[in-house]
Design a protein around this motif. Structure first.
Motif, short mmCIF file in Angstrom:
data_model
loop_
_atom_site.label_atom_id
_atom_site.label_comp_id
_atom_site.label_asym_id
_atom_site.label_seq_id
_atom_site.Cartn_x
_atom_site.Cartn_y
_atom_site.Cartn_z
N THR A 4 -4.89 -9.87 -4.46
CA THR A 4 -5.37 -8.50 -3.97
C THR A 4 -5.33 -7.57 -5.05
OG1 THR A 4 -4.73 -8.99 -1.66
CG2 THR A 4 -5.06 -6.74 -2.39
N GLN A 26 -12.11 -1.01 -8.42
CA GLN A 26 -10.91 -2.11 -8.37
C GLN A 26 -10.45 -2.20 -9.73
OE1 GLN A 26 -12.90 -5.12 -5.78
NE2 GLN A 26 -10.91 -5.03 -4.81
N TRP A 121 -3.31 -0.96 -1.85
CA TRP A 121 -3.06 -2.32 -2.59
C TRP A 121 -2.45 -3.14 -1.45
CZ3 TRP A 121 0.73 -2.87 -7.10
CH2 TRP A 121 0.77 -4.07 -7.75
N GLY A 122 -3.10 -4.13 -0.82
CA GLY A 122 -2.60 -4.80 0.27
C GLY A 122 -2.34 -4.11 1.40
#
Length: 231
Positions: A4, A26, A121-122
């Motif tokens: 991820t 990203q 983030w996750g």
């Protein structure tokens, strides 16, 4: 499990609604670490000559988060997101940074300011705010001077709309209805204490859920914790 990546999603307003989304970036390599800073201002009320005194709350300053990002064009990174690729190759470092700046630092003419940003983030990392500082350090170069690696230090400060801030502040308020799922080992007084900061309200909770007994509520059952006007 797929890796991820830290994502930065840009919005045109501080309510962070889906319809206001304007772009996404990203990262190539996840941060090795990050730092969160919280600062609270107090007014000192110490009398002259006194050994000490009370610090009276003044305001909560915006929370800050900072970390270092790596932008790499050496070809050694094999887990680049598709958005940073041109065919099978990773985009040049200059292009990576240009696209990053377009999301986090570019002046948005429609709102007359830079974008509002949601960092995710996750499931464990979620931060909403704006970029307040960025420092780019180019580190490796081709013989013609083209950079092939850079590190970028960034700092973001929290920023949400007053309505969103108020809604989040009230999430745990006892004057709102809460629905909680019973876990193994949960007891009604303890659950009542979590919501109302007082275990004594478990009787009202039992009545609201038509419970004839206070023990052995099956795990997985959802209980309603109603607002208490006299809380």
């Amino acid at each position: 499990m797929a890796l991820t990546k830290l994502s930065i999603i840009a919005y045109s307003n501080s309510s962070y609604r889906k319809g206001a989304r304007v772009g996404k970036f990203q990262v190539l390599i996840n941060p090795e670490s990050y730092k969160r800073d919280v600062e609270i201002d107090y007014n000192k009320t110490w009398a002259v000559g006194s050994p000490g005194g009370d610090l009276r709350f003044k305001k909560m300053n915006a929370e800050k988060i900072s970390f270092n990002l790596i932008f790499d064009g050496t070809g050694l990174v094999s887990t680049a997101p598709q958005s940073l690729k041109e065919g099978d190759n990773i985009k040049p470092v200059i292009q990576q940074i240009k696209e990053f700046k377009a999301i986090v630092a570019k002046f948005n003419g429609k709102i007359h300011r830079p974008n509002f940003l949601l960092l995710t983030w996750g499931n464990a990392f979620n931060f909403r705010g704006v970029l307040t500082n960025m420092s780019i350090n180019y580190k490796l170069f081709k013989p013609d001077g083209t950079p092939i690696r850079a590190t970028v230090d960034v700092t973001f400060s929290s920023s949400v709309s007053p309505a969103l801030a108020l809604a989040e502040a009230k999430k745990t308020s006892p004057d709102l209805t809460h629905i909680k799922q019973v876990r193994a080992g949960d007891r009604l007084p303890a659950m009542s204490n979590e919501v109302y900061d007082d275990p004594a309200y478990f009787v009202q909770v039992a009545q609201a859920n038509n419970l004839n007994h206070l023990r052995g509520v099956a795990p997985g059952k959802k209980l309603v914790f109603p607002p208490l006007c006299n809380k």
